[in-house]
Design an enzyme around this catalytic site. Sequence first.
Site, PDB file in Angstrom:
ATOM      1  N   GLY A 123     -27.883 -39.895  16.621  1.00 53.10           N
ATOM      2  CA  GLY A 123     -26.671 -39.557  17.469  1.00 53.10           C
ATOM      3  C   GLY A 123     -25.642 -39.028  16.625  1.00 53.10           C
ATOM      4  N   CYS A 124     -24.328 -39.265  17.288  1.00 52.61           N
ATOM      5  CA  CYS A 124     -23.210 -38.996  16.659  1.00 52.61           C
ATOM      6  C   CYS A 124     -22.813 -39.048  15.142  1.00 52.61           C
ATOM      7  CB  CYS A 124     -22.034 -39.262  17.598  1.00 52.61           C
ATOM      8  SG  CYS A 124     -21.974 -38.914  19.198  1.00 52.61           S
ATOM      9  N   PHE A 125     -23.688 -40.086  14.681  1.00 53.11           N
ATOM     10  CA  PHE A 125     -23.517 -40.501  13.330  1.00 53.11           C
ATOM     11  C   PHE A 125     -23.948 -39.391  12.486  1.00 53.11           C
ATOM     12  CE2 PHE A 125     -24.790 -42.823   9.590  1.00 53.11           C
ATOM     13  CZ  PHE A 125     -23.585 -43.405   8.960  1.00 53.11           C
ATOM     14  N   ALA A 126     -25.089 -38.466  13.082  1.00 56.35           N
ATOM     15  CA  ALA A 126     -25.640 -37.695  12.097  1.00 56.35           C
ATOM     16  C   ALA A 126     -24.553 -36.654  11.394  1.00 56.35           C
ATOM     17  CB  ALA A 126     -26.642 -36.784  12.913  1.00 56.35           C
ATOM     18  N   ALA A 127     -23.571 -36.237  12.402  1.00 56.33           N
ATOM     19  CA  ALA A 127     -22.724 -35.267  11.835  1.00 56.33           C
ATOM     20  C   ALA A 127     -22.162 -35.563  10.361  1.00 56.33           C
ATOM     21  CB  ALA A 127     -21.657 -34.898  12.660  1.00 56.33           C
TER      22      ALA A 127
END
Length: 144
Positions: A123-127
């Site tokens: 999810g957003c943590f991937a960035a």
Amino acid sequence: MGSSGGVAVVLAIGTANPPYCVNQVDYPDFYFRITKTDPNSPLKDKFRRICEKSGIKKRYMHLTEDIINQNPNLVIYKAPSFDARREILVTQVRIDMPTADHKLANLIGLKSSVQRFMIYQQGCFAAGTALRLTKDLAGNNAGA
């Protein structure tokens, strides 16, 4: 500075958002509607306050009300939903084997000796993870 003697620099950042968008101000109503939770619950007021203070303006997601209505186990606590989630993942997110990054590398003629990494299901943590790994790869490999 890495062993290559250079400094890692981010040259560009791109974004990709799912097609379905819910405005944050509408999210509590959306959430309580799809989970069939009592709209008069005091939890909804608390949830609304949390949403207002979050600083988020829009929520992008793959799950639409139609998908949720067709797969009610998605919003029922501890209900079996693995098969439905996997089907949504394959059709909406287009996870495939070989993976998209492998196909892209072949399409653009990227040498197999080029280091690369895959980030899935974060999810957003991937960035943040991608930026850390990229900095490490670029900072420690001359000419990267």
